[in-house]
Design an enzyme around this catalytic site. Structure first.
Site, PDB file in Angstrom:
ATOM      1  N   ASP A  34     -11.168   3.075   4.232  1.00 47.41           N
ATOM      2  CA  ASP A  34     -11.546   1.657   4.164  1.00 47.41           C
ATOM      3  C   ASP A  34     -13.074   1.512   4.086  1.00 47.41           C
ATOM      4  O   ASP A  34     -13.572   0.440   3.750  1.00 47.41           O
ATOM      5  CB  ASP A  34     -11.032   0.921   5.409  1.00 47.41           C
TER       6      ASP A  34
ATOM      7  N   GLN B  33      -4.845  -1.285   9.781  1.00 44.20           N
ATOM      8  CA  GLN B  33      -4.771  -2.633   9.210  1.00 44.20           C
ATOM      9  C   GLN B  33      -5.349  -3.666  10.184  1.00 44.20           C
ATOM     10  O   GLN B  33      -4.963  -3.701  11.348  1.00 44.20           O
ATOM     11  CB  GLN B  33      -3.305  -2.959   8.877  1.00 44.20           C
TER      12      GLN B  33
ATOM     13  N   LYS C  72       0.842  -1.202   0.000  1.00 45.96           N
ATOM     14  CA  LYS C  72       0.000   0.000   0.000  1.00 45.96           C
ATOM     15  C   LYS C  72       0.876   1.250   0.000  1.00 45.96           C
ATOM     16  O   LYS C  72       0.632   2.194  -0.749  1.00 45.96           O
ATOM     17  CB  LYS C  72      -0.926   0.003   1.220  1.00 45.96           C
TER      18      LYS C  72
END
Ligand code: NDP
Length: 286
Positions: free
Chosen positions: A118, A95, A51
């Protein structure tokens, strides 16, 4: 009957990333994405590294915060609060999975919904369910973009989504409903799953069970989106990745199919960058 056409997620993702890079180059400011990684999970380390690499490659600022597995919930919440207040950060991603002592839902809900790239915050989940604009989870958005690229207008099509998690199945179903599909959500308690799947013009598999969906579960000509990522033993003692769909069998029946790897996976990161750009442009308006 001819074989299914392969939906090349890698190529679509590369095209989206190219568009994002061009748009970022024309901005008067640099969008910033912060990724928070807790602990030492090897798969998460790889995801976070990728990422960060792609974020920098499109011209955005990438900030990484690595915290030990023993971090306290309050420390993590304090970091999220600091990132919420940082005007140079437009997207925040924590994460998953988080260690057992952390309440993941509380952490995700502490993220400013405007920076929730997200799309997991209840405000963004609620906005999606209510048909309002908001940040949409990356993998489901990637599935939708692939389907629209392959099929165009999805209106009136029968869609079956196998899996009902908050991060994949549910948002995929909401997005397909928004596109005027007739949507069925299937899960572990669904009766006669093969029969339900055979109704689908669009079949999305998000289960996490290697090659569970067989060729004879698929309606001839259907578009099959395989979200599953499963590691299975391969020859010579190694492992390989397979999806939730038995690819070779399905390819002989379906009209369109995504491979694993190289299908939905690459779209997830492209959509993360797309969400970050969208959040940054919105922030610049205020
Ligand atoms: P979850 O484990 O959270 O959800 C799995 C879903 O599958 C549940 O709703 C479960 O039903 C359902 N299910 C389990 N067994 C069966 C069965 N035998 N028949 C029908 N339904 C069943 O998984 P995720 O949604 O997080 O992920 C799904 C897959 O997608 C995984 O392989 C994951 O690795 C992959 N993934 C890929 C991403 C990418 O970037 N390509 C991103 C995210 C995930 P119930 O609710 O009843 O338990």
């Amino acid at each position: 009957m001819s074989e299914a056409r392969i939906i090349d997620g890698k190529a679509y993702a590369a095209a989206i990333i190219g568009e994002i890079a061009a748009e970022v180059a024309g901005l008067k400011f640099q969008p910033g994405l912060a990724v928070v990684l807790v602990g030492h999970d090897p798969a998460s380390q790889v995801y976070v590294r990728n990422k960060a690499k792609q974020t920098v490659a499109v011209g955005m600022k990438s900030v990484e915060h690595r915290l030990g597995a023993e971090v306290l919930q309050d420390e993590l919440l304090a970091l999220v609060a600091a990132l919420n207040a940082d005007a140079g950060i437009h997207g925040i991603l924590v994460q998953l999975p988080l260690p057992a002592q952390i309440d993941s839902a509380a952490v995700l809900d502490a993220i400013d919904p405007a920076k929730d790239v997200d799309g997991f915050h209840v405000v963004n989940a609620g906005r999606l369910a209510a048909g309002l604009p908001g940040l949409v989870p990356c993998t489901p958005l990637g599935c939708l973009l692939l389907l629209k690229a392959a099929l165009g207008d999805l209106s009136g099509l029968e869609a079956v989504v196998v899996g009902r998690s908050n991060i994949v199945g549910k948002p995929v179903a909401q997005l397909l409903l928004r596109e005027n599909c007739t949507v069925t959500m299937a899960h572990s308690r669904t009766r006669n799953l093969p029969e339900v799947c055979r109704r689908a013009d669009i079949l999305v598999a998000a289960v996490g069970k290697a090659e569970m969906i067989r060729g004879n579960w698929i309606k001839p000509g259907a578009a099959v989106i395989d979200v599953g990522i499963n590691r299975v033993p391969a020859e010579n003692g190694k492992t390989r990745l397979v999806g939730d769909v038995a690819f070779e069998e399905a390819k002989a029946v379906a009209g369109w199919i995504t491979p694993v790897p190289g299908g939905v996976g690459p779209m997830t990161i492209a959509c993360l960058l797309r969400n970050t750009l969208e959040a940054a442009k919105k922030a610049a308006l205020f």
